[in-house]
Design a protein around this motif. Structure first.
Motif, mmCIF file in Angstrom:
data_model
loop_
_atom_site.group_PDB
_atom_site.id
_atom_site.type_symbol
_atom_site.label_atom_id
_atom_site.label_comp_id
_atom_site.label_asym_id
_atom_site.label_seq_id
_atom_site.Cartn_x
_atom_site.Cartn_y
_atom_site.Cartn_z
ATOM 1 N N TYR A 84 -23.713 23.390 -24.828
ATOM 2 C CA TYR A 84 -24.663 23.325 -25.931
ATOM 3 C C TYR A 84 -24.032 22.354 -26.944
ATOM 4 O O TYR A 84 -22.854 22.489 -27.271
ATOM 5 C CB TYR A 84 -24.840 24.685 -26.598
ATOM 6 C CG TYR A 84 -25.592 25.718 -25.792
ATOM 7 C CD1 TYR A 84 -26.089 26.851 -26.410
ATOM 8 C CD2 TYR A 84 -25.808 25.589 -24.436
ATOM 9 C CE1 TYR A 84 -26.787 27.823 -25.705
ATOM 10 C CE2 TYR A 84 -26.498 26.548 -23.713
ATOM 11 C CZ TYR A 84 -26.988 27.670 -24.358
ATOM 12 O OH TYR A 84 -27.669 28.620 -23.650
ATOM 13 N N PHE B 192 -24.250 20.039 -30.671
ATOM 14 C CA PHE B 192 -24.805 20.094 -32.024
ATOM 15 C C PHE B 192 -24.289 18.923 -32.851
ATOM 16 O O PHE B 192 -23.176 18.438 -32.636
ATOM 17 C CB PHE B 192 -24.360 21.381 -32.747
ATOM 18 C CG PHE B 192 -24.654 22.648 -31.995
ATOM 19 C CD1 PHE B 192 -23.807 23.083 -30.979
ATOM 20 C CD2 PHE B 192 -25.758 23.412 -32.309
ATOM 21 C CE1 PHE B 192 -24.067 24.256 -30.287
ATOM 22 C CE2 PHE B 192 -26.029 24.587 -31.616
ATOM 23 C CZ PHE B 192 -25.175 24.995 -30.608
ATOM 24 N N TYR C 36 -23.898 18.428 -37.025
ATOM 25 C CA TYR C 36 -24.034 18.989 -38.361
ATOM 26 C C TYR C 36 -23.703 17.893 -39.379
ATOM 27 O O TYR C 36 -22.870 17.025 -39.131
ATOM 28 C CB TYR C 36 -23.066 20.149 -38.571
ATOM 29 C CG TYR C 36 -23.488 21.463 -37.952
ATOM 30 C CD1 TYR C 36 -23.171 21.759 -36.629
ATOM 31 C CD2 TYR C 36 -24.189 22.418 -38.691
ATOM 32 C CE1 TYR C 36 -23.550 22.970 -36.063
ATOM 33 C CE2 TYR C 36 -24.568 23.624 -38.137
ATOM 34 C CZ TYR C 36 -24.248 23.893 -36.820
ATOM 35 O OH TYR C 36 -24.622 25.092 -36.264
ATOM 36 N N LYS D 130 -29.812 19.803 -32.200
ATOM 37 C CA LYS D 130 -29.040 20.482 -31.159
ATOM 38 C C LYS D 130 -29.659 20.198 -29.799
ATOM 39 O O LYS D 130 -30.858 19.952 -29.676
ATOM 40 C CB LYS D 130 -29.006 21.985 -31.410
ATOM 41 C CG LYS D 130 -30.384 22.640 -31.330
ATOM 42 C CD LYS D 130 -30.304 24.125 -31.658
ATOM 43 C CE LYS D 130 -31.701 24.760 -31.608
ATOM 44 N NZ LYS D 130 -31.679 26.181 -32.016
ATOM 45 N N THR E 221 -29.749 22.129 -26.064
ATOM 46 C CA THR E 221 -29.386 23.306 -25.273
ATOM 47 C C THR E 221 -29.784 23.087 -23.814
ATOM 48 O O THR E 221 -28.940 22.998 -22.938
ATOM 49 C CB THR E 221 -30.045 24.577 -25.819
ATOM 50 O OG1 THR E 221 -31.465 24.380 -25.939
ATOM 51 C CG2 THR E 221 -29.499 24.904 -27.204
ATOM 52 N N GLY F 233 -24.547 30.253 -25.936
ATOM 53 C CA GLY F 233 -24.928 30.571 -27.306
ATOM 54 C C GLY F 233 -23.987 31.548 -27.968
ATOM 55 O O GLY F 233 -23.964 31.667 -29.187
ATOM 56 N N ASN F 234 -23.180 32.236 -27.174
ATOM 57 C CA ASN F 234 -22.347 33.288 -27.735
ATOM 58 C C ASN F 234 -20.927 32.853 -28.066
ATOM 59 O O ASN F 234 -20.196 33.590 -28.695
ATOM 60 C CB ASN F 234 -22.257 34.468 -26.748
ATOM 61 C CG ASN F 234 -23.596 35.141 -26.585
ATOM 62 O OD1 ASN F 234 -24.384 35.177 -27.511
ATOM 63 N ND2 ASN F 234 -23.863 35.649 -25.407
ATOM 64 N N THR F 235 -20.524 31.707 -27.599
ATOM 65 C CA THR F 235 -19.136 31.299 -27.847
ATOM 66 C C THR F 235 -19.041 30.501 -29.139
ATOM 67 O O THR F 235 -19.969 29.785 -29.512
ATOM 68 C CB THR F 235 -18.593 30.462 -26.688
ATOM 69 O OG1 THR F 235 -19.462 29.334 -26.487
ATOM 70 C CG2 THR F 235 -18.512 31.281 -25.421
ATOM 71 N N PRO F 236 -17.910 30.632 -29.840
ATOM 72 C CA PRO F 236 -17.749 29.884 -31.088
ATOM 73 C C PRO F 236 -17.818 28.383 -30.861
ATOM 74 O O PRO F 236 -17.486 27.880 -29.793
ATOM 75 C CB PRO F 236 -16.351 30.305 -31.550
ATOM 76 C CG PRO F 236 -16.136 31.650 -30.936
ATOM 77 C CD PRO F 236 -16.810 31.573 -29.602
ATOM 78 N N LEU F 237 -18.235 27.689 -31.889
ATOM 79 C CA LEU F 237 -18.319 26.232 -31.824
ATOM 80 C C LEU F 237 -16.927 25.608 -31.836
ATOM 81 O O LEU F 237 -16.025 26.091 -32.518
ATOM 82 C CB LEU F 237 -19.097 25.704 -33.025
ATOM 83 C CG LEU F 237 -20.586 26.051 -33.103
ATOM 84 C CD1 LEU F 237 -21.157 25.595 -34.444
ATOM 85 C CD2 LEU F 237 -21.340 25.409 -31.966
ATOM 86 N N PHE G 21 -15.486 22.032 -32.983
ATOM 87 C CA PHE G 21 -15.907 20.870 -33.760
ATOM 88 C C PHE G 21 -15.055 19.654 -33.456
ATOM 89 O O PHE G 21 -13.854 19.760 -33.166
ATOM 90 C CB PHE G 21 -15.776 21.154 -35.266
ATOM 91 C CG PHE G 21 -16.840 22.059 -35.811
ATOM 92 C CD1 PHE G 21 -16.640 23.424 -35.883
ATOM 93 C CD2 PHE G 21 -18.047 21.545 -36.272
ATOM 94 C CE1 PHE G 21 -17.615 24.269 -36.389
ATOM 95 C CE2 PHE G 21 -19.026 22.376 -36.784
ATOM 96 C CZ PHE G 21 -18.812 23.739 -36.842
ATOM 97 N N GLY G 22 -15.658 18.482 -33.568
ATOM 98 C CA GLY G 22 -14.903 17.250 -33.639
ATOM 99 C C GLY G 22 -14.309 17.093 -35.026
ATOM 100 O O GLY G 22 -14.565 17.899 -35.926
#
Lengths: 113, 114
Positions: free
Chosen positions: A32, A34, A36, A49, A51, A97-101, A103-104
């Motif tokens: 998934y 994203f 931001y 996003k 998915t 969808g359940n795992t933490p993001l 980030f770059g």
């Protein structure tokens, strides 16, 4: 383990020019993805996003991104930069969808008048 | 409007003096996260809750604790802040319903340690 690489910690474009912010990811499972945006002294706001389904996703403020599995990329684009687009942009990945993001490191976009 | 609220927006504390940051949400989301973001860096996950189930990241210092008394509120306690703890602290929520993959972030609390 997942990871995200954002090429270019700082990108500068002229007002009206194309914006291209690069993001490559590493994931052993379908990701998934994203983007931001963060304005100074603000939280993170979701731009768009991916998915499942259509690989070209459209977000807010005229931004869009294309998921390219073969290139493990999810680059963010906008046809014409506006002064208000100046901000920090973060690409992120999760495996479900359940795992933490994850980030770059972020790319700071400057827009020159 | 449904949202994630963080108070205060700016917090000044002294070296070693305990401080508590708060987060509340009107989204009724069952998952809540705390991130630390230092200047010009990506957010770093400290811990998260699935309902009342607490999940600590392996590299989160013991100096950081969290409480979630109910669905709406979550607190971050820094027991003895050091100069290196000065950062923006971001709270985020997520639902396990439709669109479950999206996290909603609060505006953050900027912590200054003197």
């Amino acid at each position: 383990a997942q990871s995200v690489t954002q090429l270019g910690s700082h990108v500068s474009v002229s007002e009206g020019a194309l914006v291209l912010l690069r993001c490559n990811y590493s994931s052993s499972v379908p990701p998934y993805l994203f983007w931001y945006v963060q304005y100074p002294n603000q939280g993170l706001q979701l731009l768009l996003k991916y998915t499942t389904g259509a690989t070209l996703v459209k977000g807010i403020n005229g931004f869009e991104a294309e998921f390219k599995k073969s290139e493990t990329s999810f680059h963010l684009t906008k046809p014409s930069a506006h002064m208000s687009d100046a901000a920090e942009y973060f690409c992120a990945v999760s495996s479900t969808g359940n795992t933490p993001l994850v980030f770059g490191k972020g790319t700071r976009l400057s827009v020159i008048a | 409007d449904a949202m994630v609220i963080q108070n205060p927006r700016y917090q000044v504390t002294q070296f070693g003096k305990p401080v508590t940051l708060s987060c509340s949400q009107t989204l009724n989301h069952n998952v809540m996260y705390w991130y630390q973001q230092k200047s010009s860096q990506a957010p770093k996950l400290l811990f998260h809750y699935y309902d009342k189930d607490f999940n600590n990241e392996a590299d989160t210092p013991d100096n950081f604790q969290s409480r979630r008394p109910n669905t709406s509120f979550c607190f971050l306690d820094i027991r003895s802040p050091g100069l290196g703890d000065a950062a923006m602290y971001l709270c985020a929520t997520r639902s396990e319903g439709g669109g479950a993959e999206t996290q909603y972030f609060g505006p953050g609390t900027r912590l200054l340690v003197l």
